[in-house]
Design an enzyme around this catalytic site. Sequence first.
Site, PDB file in Angstrom:
ATOM      1  N   PHE A   1      -1.644   6.944   5.612  1.00 20.44           N
ATOM      2  CA  PHE A   1      -1.842   8.160   5.937  1.00 20.44           C
ATOM      3  C   PHE A   1      -1.601   8.926   4.517  1.00 20.44           C
ATOM      4  O   PHE A   1      -2.230  10.108   4.403  1.00 20.44           O
ATOM      5  CB  PHE A   1      -1.041   8.742   6.737  1.00 20.44           C
ATOM      6  CG  PHE A   1      -1.296   8.039   8.353  1.00 20.44           C
ATOM      7  CD1 PHE A   1      -2.501   7.522   8.524  1.00 20.44           C
ATOM      8  CD2 PHE A   1      -0.601   8.183   9.399  1.00 20.44           C
ATOM      9  CE1 PHE A   1      -3.002   6.891   9.675  1.00 20.44           C
ATOM     10  CE2 PHE A   1      -0.753   7.526  10.383  1.00 20.44           C
ATOM     11  CZ  PHE A   1      -2.126   6.930  10.658  1.00 20.44           C
ATOM     12  N   ARG A   2      -0.569   8.425   3.673  1.00 19.55           N
ATOM     13  CA  ARG A   2      -0.455   9.292   2.446  1.00 19.55           C
ATOM     14  C   ARG A   2      -1.322   8.982   1.407  1.00 19.55           C
ATOM     15  O   ARG A   2      -1.258   9.666   0.122  1.00 19.55           O
ATOM     16  CB  ARG A   2       1.014   9.053   1.997  1.00 19.55           C
ATOM     17  CG  ARG A   2       2.315   9.702   2.953  1.00 19.55           C
ATOM     18  CD  ARG A   2       3.411   9.485   2.381  1.00 19.55           C
ATOM     19  NE  ARG A   2       4.560   9.989   3.357  1.00 19.55           N
ATOM     20  CZ  ARG A   2       4.931   9.264   4.207  1.00 19.55           C
ATOM     21  NH1 ARG A   2       4.707   8.232   4.642  1.00 19.55           N
ATOM     22  NH2 ARG A   2       5.812   9.847   5.130  1.00 19.55           N
TER      23      ARG A   2
ATOM     24  N   GLN B   1       9.340   1.325   8.176  1.00 19.66           N
ATOM     25  CA  GLN B   1       8.964   2.863   8.255  1.00 19.66           C
ATOM     26  C   GLN B   1       7.758   2.731   9.112  1.00 19.66           C
ATOM     27  O   GLN B   1       7.465   3.817   9.398  1.00 19.66           O
ATOM     28  CB  GLN B   1       8.641   3.375   7.110  1.00 19.66           C
ATOM     29  CG  GLN B   1       9.446   3.417   5.989  1.00 19.66           C
ATOM     30  CD  GLN B   1       9.196   3.965   4.715  1.00 19.66           C
ATOM     31  OE1 GLN B   1       8.615   3.258   3.736  1.00 19.66           O
ATOM     32  NE2 GLN B   1       9.454   5.348   4.221  1.00 19.66           N
TER      33      GLN B   1
ATOM     34  N   HIS C   1      11.347   5.105  11.818  1.00 16.29           N
ATOM     35  CA  HIS C   1      10.706   6.054  12.311  1.00 16.29           C
ATOM     36  C   HIS C   1      10.142   6.004  13.775  1.00 16.29           C
ATOM     37  O   HIS C   1       9.337   6.902  14.166  1.00 16.29           O
ATOM     38  CB  HIS C   1       9.383   6.205  11.334  1.00 16.29           C
ATOM     39  CG  HIS C   1       9.801   6.566   9.886  1.00 16.29           C
ATOM     40  ND1 HIS C   1       8.866   6.635   8.943  1.00 16.29           N
ATOM     41  CD2 HIS C   1      10.960   6.897   9.302  1.00 16.29           C
ATOM     42  CE1 HIS C   1       9.373   7.078   7.931  1.00 16.29           C
ATOM     43  NE2 HIS C   1      10.659   7.139   8.195  1.00 16.29           N
TER      44      HIS C   1
ATOM     45  N   SER D   1       5.714   3.237  -0.821  1.00 21.70           N
ATOM     46  CA  SER D   1       5.857   4.091  -2.107  1.00 21.70           C
ATOM     47  C   SER D   1       7.139   4.742  -2.496  1.00 21.70           C
ATOM     48  O   SER D   1       7.682   5.298  -3.340  1.00 21.70           O
ATOM     49  CB  SER D   1       4.764   5.100  -2.337  1.00 21.70           C
ATOM     50  OG  SER D   1       4.877   6.014  -1.087  1.00 21.70           O
TER      51      SER D   1
ATOM     52  N   ILE E   1      -0.904  -7.127  -0.886  1.00 19.61           N
ATOM     53  CA  ILE E   1       0.475  -7.710  -0.474  1.00 19.61           C
ATOM     54  C   ILE E   1       0.244  -8.871   0.282  1.00 19.61           C
ATOM     55  O   ILE E   1       0.949  -9.982   0.344  1.00 19.61           O
ATOM     56  CB  ILE E   1       1.078  -6.721   0.591  1.00 19.61           C
ATOM     57  CG1 ILE E   1       1.629  -5.555  -0.203  1.00 19.61           C
ATOM     58  CG2 ILE E   1       2.129  -7.350   1.513  1.00 19.61           C
ATOM     59  CD1 ILE E   1       1.944  -4.314   0.488  1.00 19.61           C
TER      60      ILE E   1
END
Length: 253
Positions: free
Chosen positions: A41-42, A107, A127, A203, A245
């Site tokens: 989403f970022r 996360q 989260h 990140s 990854i």
Amino acid sequence: MTLQADLKTAQDRLAEYLAEARHAVAFTGAGLSTESGIPDFRSPGGLWTQNKPIPFEIFLAHRAARTEAWRRKFAMDAAFSSAKPGRGHLALARLIQDGQLSGIITQNIDGLHQASGVPPDALVELHGNGTYATCLDCESRYELDWVHTQFHAHGELAPDCPACGGPVKSATISFGQSMPQGEMLRASAMTRSSDLFIVIGSSLVVYPAASFPIRAKQNGARLVILNREPTELDDLADLVVRAEIGDVLAPFA
Ligand SMILES: [Zn+2]
């Protein structure tokens, strides 16, 4: 920092580190799940650059914000309900199974570590968990089906808790919401005991995410950062791998 661009060399080095470690811990973020079709989403073009996240304070203060939060949640669940663990998830699950990895701090809220077979005692969900909801006042648990039914029964309106009238929220942690104490303690303990700390697909810009690799490093652990983009902590790492990854982790599955 050693930036390793060659895939084979990076894999060999990682295998070496894993073999030498007694308590290896992985720290995973959104980049691990992009291969499963769940967008980061970022990232540029990600959902958060189109829909600003709803801060926790605003969620609490306005029913309209709660309604918007639930509308987004249902839309995302519908879009990603068929997501399957990727090569990275499968590799990490295998490493846990083989005892080469002690635990995973994540996360992510997509449930893909669980889906790949990682047992709950080896997983910390920093989260929270997006598969159910809770009342923020009395902590009653509500299933998403119930919320969905209530939401639509009132013409798309966020429901309140029938027990106490409090706001009902998915059991994930929002911007501005305090981190869950128990999970933070478990993550800290895992970090303290690690002698190899592998960041995968994060990140490391969000606090307290970034604090874990820093603490691991201060404790003398080796630090590996595997991410498509540069991160804030690359200079601290013993090994930095900038690659897909799934490509890097596939041989470990
Ligand atoms: Zn309640």
